[in-house]
Design an enzyme around this catalytic site. Structure first.
Site, short mmCIF file in Angstrom:
data_model
loop_
_atom_site.label_atom_id
_atom_site.label_comp_id
_atom_site.label_asym_id
_atom_site.label_seq_id
_atom_site.Cartn_x
_atom_site.Cartn_y
_atom_site.Cartn_z
N ASN A 9 21.32 -8.13 9.67
CA ASN A 9 22.01 -8.43 8.42
C ASN A 9 23.28 -7.58 8.43
O ASN A 9 23.22 -6.37 8.19
CB ASN A 9 21.10 -8.06 7.24
CG ASN A 9 21.81 -8.18 5.90
OD1 ASN A 9 22.91 -8.73 5.81
ND2 ASN A 9 21.20 -7.63 4.86
N LYS A 11 25.81 -7.50 6.50
CA LYS A 11 26.34 -7.13 5.17
C LYS A 11 27.87 -7.26 5.18
O LYS A 11 28.40 -8.17 5.79
CB LYS A 11 25.87 -5.72 4.80
CG LYS A 11 24.35 -5.57 4.93
CD LYS A 11 23.81 -4.32 4.32
CE LYS A 11 22.30 -4.27 4.52
NZ LYS A 11 21.65 -3.16 3.86
N HIS A 95 18.14 -10.88 -1.32
CA HIS A 95 18.22 -9.49 -0.84
C HIS A 95 18.36 -8.56 -2.04
O HIS A 95 19.03 -8.89 -3.02
CB HIS A 95 19.41 -9.35 0.11
CG HIS A 95 19.42 -8.03 0.82
ND1 HIS A 95 19.85 -6.88 0.22
CD2 HIS A 95 19.03 -7.69 2.08
CE1 HIS A 95 19.72 -5.88 1.08
NE2 HIS A 95 19.24 -6.34 2.22
N GLU A 97 20.12 -6.08 -2.56
CA GLU A 97 21.50 -5.74 -2.95
C GLU A 97 22.09 -6.84 -3.84
O GLU A 97 22.94 -6.57 -4.67
CB GLU A 97 22.35 -5.49 -1.69
CG GLU A 97 22.05 -4.13 -1.09
CD GLU A 97 22.34 -3.99 0.38
OE1 GLU A 97 23.04 -4.85 0.95
OE2 GLU A 97 21.84 -3.02 1.00
N GLU A 172 11.12 -5.71 2.12
CA GLU A 172 12.13 -4.67 2.22
C GLU A 172 12.01 -3.72 1.02
O GLU A 172 12.59 -3.99 -0.05
CB GLU A 172 13.54 -5.29 2.20
CG GLU A 172 13.83 -6.19 3.37
CD GLU A 172 15.31 -6.18 3.71
OE1 GLU A 172 15.63 -5.88 4.86
OE2 GLU A 172 16.15 -6.43 2.83
N GLY A 178 18.85 1.37 3.99
CA GLY A 178 20.05 2.17 4.20
C GLY A 178 19.88 3.65 3.91
O GLY A 178 20.87 4.38 3.81
N SER A 217 15.65 0.62 7.14
CA SER A 217 15.83 1.74 8.08
C SER A 217 15.00 1.60 9.35
O SER A 217 14.47 2.59 9.86
CB SER A 217 15.55 3.08 7.39
OG SER A 217 16.45 3.27 6.32
#
Ligand code: PGA
Length: 276
Positions: A9, A11, A95, A97, A172, A178, A217
């Site tokens: 991904n 991003k 996702h 985010e 996730e 991250g 991660s």
């Protein structure tokens, strides 16, 4: 037996020149890997480049989202049908985010997923709890809520499409994305098994066949312990997807885990019994 799936991904990263270097490296190193499908999900503007560079390779590509709308006066939206025209196989949906920006409720994510399925894309539907939710012992409840739309929110026709296009679930945990802190293999395995059990409530065969990948991660250092868990079918990688060596190494680890599992699953040759 389920093949492993490793998806990058990207991003909000990339540039024409860097992409070319990275994709060419992946192309050179990632062919004939047993038991692994590899894919990259890049920003929309680079899909054309991905298509040009990857079309004769074994690496698939996809988008990071698709619109909840199919057509009309929706400035800046990109539809599932549009990304499918660029040869995409996958799209990430829901996702964290996106969810955190308050743009995507479960209902909106489900609409996006339906559009992806109708365009023939494989949705990678993301679920996961925040740290507060985990600390409050609510991780399973949150994931169950996010999954409910998938398990019971799809009518029979849409569920059949989800099966046909091999929908993927990505677990996730938000606190692991991250941050450099990943879920332990046991934590992740427990949640993956829980997700699979939920899918089995609706369709046992599909529960057995659906790929549930882990994201948060994942690195070459922790990939083996995660990917050797029975219900962890691959990884959704953020940071590690931007470093060619890391992405390649994780794909190779996934292949080794697949092969190890295969050896254990293959029926043992019958031992002949000799009578005295
Ligand atoms: P990360 O991102 O690997 O950098 O934690 C994963 C993701 O956001 O999908």
């Amino acid at each position: 037996m389920r093949q492993k799936l490793v998806v990058g991904n990207w991003k909000l990263h990339g540039g024409l020149l860097e992409n070319q270097g990275l994709l060419n490296r992946l192309k050179q190193e990632l062919h004939d890997l047993l038991g692994v499908d590899a894919a990259v999900c890049l920003p929309y503007v680079y899909l054309f480049q991905a298509q040009a560079l990857l079309q004769d390779s074994s690496i698939a590509w996809g988008a990071q989202n698709v619109s909840q709308y199919t057509e009309g006066a929706f400035t800046s939206c990109i539809s599932a049908k549009m990304v499918a025209e660029f040869g995409c196989s996958y799209t990430i949906i829901g996702h964290s985010e996106r969810r955190a920006l308050k743009l995507e409720s479960n209902q909106v994510a489900t609409k996006r997923m339906l559009n992806a399925l109708h365009a023939g894309l494989t949705p990678i539907f993301c679920v996961g709890e925040t740290l507060d939710e985990r600390d409050g012992d609510m991780a399973e409840l949150i994931v169950r809520n996010q999954m409910l739309n998938v398990v019971y929110g799809l009518d029979d026709e849409a569920f059949a499409l989800a099966k046909k296009f091999n929908m993927v679930i990505a677990y996730e945990p938000v606190w692991a994305i991250g941050t450099g802190e990943h879920a332990s293999p046991d934590q992740a395995q427990r949640m993956h098994a829980f997700i699979r059990m939920m899918i089995a409530e609706r369709d046992r065969d599909f529960a057995d066949q659906i790929r549930i990948v882990y994201g948060g991660s994942m690195t070459p250092q922790n990939a083996h312990s995660l990917l050797s868990m029975p219900d962890i079918d691959g990884g959704l990688l953020g940071r590690a997807a931007l470093v060619a060596e890391d992405f390649i190494e994780i794909c190779k680890i996934a292949s080794r885990c697949y092969q190890q599992k295969k050896v254990f699953q293959e029926p043992m040759a019958a031992v002949p019994v000799f009578e005295a």
